[in-house]
Design an enzyme around this catalytic site. Structure first.
Site, PDB file in Angstrom:
ATOM      1  N   SER A 193      -9.550   9.404 -11.027  1.00  0.00           N
ATOM      2  CA  SER A 193      -8.924  10.626 -11.539  1.00  0.00           C
ATOM      3  C   SER A 193      -9.908  11.453 -12.366  1.00  0.00           C
ATOM      4  CB  SER A 193      -7.690  10.278 -12.385  1.00  0.00           C
ATOM      5  OG  SER A 193      -8.042   9.474 -13.491  1.00  0.00           O
ATOM      6  N   LYS A 199      -6.114  -2.335 -18.678  1.00  0.00           N
ATOM      7  CA  LYS A 199      -6.408  -1.199 -17.808  1.00  0.00           C
ATOM      8  C   LYS A 199      -7.704  -0.518 -18.213  1.00  0.00           C
ATOM      9  CE  LYS A 199      -4.554   2.718 -15.382  1.00  0.00           C
ATOM     10  NZ  LYS A 199      -3.586   3.800 -15.257  1.00  0.00           N
TER      11      LYS A 199
END
Length: 322
Positions: A263, A193
């Site tokens: 984000s 990730k």
């Protein structure tokens, strides 16, 4: 864990509010800890706006004080990592003998911080791939995706395989329509990730660009690939091999995602403290400890530290001082 599992949500924002509301919608016992939105949510509940079907929960179990939240079978940590200093006060009263603490946070080493409080045997990692934003008090907008990768944590990130309690949590989330992937190796999942989070979350901020902008330009795409290769090398230094074609496959997938904000970009645009240390600082220090040079990551980290200090932290201090 009991068959009818209860859930505590620490951090009822874009992430925790979305997943917690989905769990309550299908009848699970969910308890939400809130701060600034407490009064609104206590009175009006939660509204989830989603292409998969919007819905409102007119009543939720909302709490302002963590000591009022009952101990739960699964405690979901959905706070930003910039608030992890609060966990030592929050977690002890929420866990039972067989509770699981599910850490839904970005970055590296976040499970270690939680394990230091509740013990390694209670901790599970969750890596979320979703596009969400909290647009108003009690109003969460889900744009697309939502899959969570679950993996058990063990001291020093030893590989744990698939456990029974992973299957239990998976069952709850999938009953709520959330796709769950199970991973045997949490550290490998974290590095995979980060290979995407680091370049895209960071560059969307420092270059004031969308993901579509970055991946469409030949110069920024080359920079992204350099950063990804740096992270592949660091992961390998810690015994986690990433397939040769992983970067190419991820870039092809990301190119189809459209011009959404990461984000970190959302946090920066709203002048909230950035998760610089968890997403960028810890991987940089891991590279340094392994004797690896990661110049692109090092530059990105220092740029973000500057932006976080002068545009987010200082502004927040100025607001509080008034």
């Amino acid at each position: 864990m009991s068959e009818n599992r209860s859930y505590a949500i620490l951090g009822t924002g874009a992430l925790g509010g979305f997943y917690g509301a989905r769990l309550q919608q299908v009848g699970l016992d969910v308890h939400f800890l809130l701060r600034s939105d407490y009064e609104y949510v206590k009175k009006h509940g939660l509204f989830i706006e989603s292409p998969d079907g919007s819905f409102r929960l007119s009543h939720v179990n909302a709490y302002r004080n963590v000591l009022d939240v009952p101990p739960c079978d699964v405690v979901v940590v959905a706070l930003k990592t910039t608030q992890n200093n609060l966990l030592r006060q929050m977690l002890p009263s929420l866990v039972k003998d067989n509770s699981v603490v599910l850490v839904l946070q970005n970055g590296l080493g976040v499970e270690e911080d939680v394990a230091a409080i509740v013990g390694s045997n209670r901790v599970m990692g969750g890596l979320c791939f979703t596009c969400n934003d909290k647009v108003a008090p009690g109003h969460i907008r889900h744009l697309r995706y939502g899959v969570i990768t679950l993996a058990e944590y063990a001291c020093n990130y030893l590989t744990c395989g698939i456990t029974e309690r992973m299957l239990q949590v998976k069952s709850d989330f999938e009953s709520a329509g959330v796709l769950i992937q199970l991973a045997e190796d949490l550290l490998l999942a974290r590095w995979k990730k980060l290979i995407c989070n680091i370049p895209f979350n960071g560059l969307t901020v420092v270059l004031n660009a969308t993901i579509k902008d970055l991946i469409s330009d030949v110069h920024t795409r080359a920079l992204i690939e350099q950063m990804m290769q740096e992270m592949v090398a660091v992961a390998a230094a810690y015994g986690r091999a990433i397939a040769d074609d992983y970067i190419e496959k991820r870039l092809k997938f990301i190119a189809k995602m459209g011009p959404y904000r990461t984000s970190t970009k959302i946090d920066f645009d709203q002048r909230r403290s950035l998760e610089v240390e968890a997403i960028f600082g810890k991987p940089l220090r891991a590279a340094q400890q392994a004797g690896l040079d990661t110049p692109q990551l090092a530059m990105l980290y220092r740029q973000l530290k500057f932006l976080d200090t002068y545009y987010c932290t200082n502004q927040a201090i100025a607001v509080l001082s008034h």
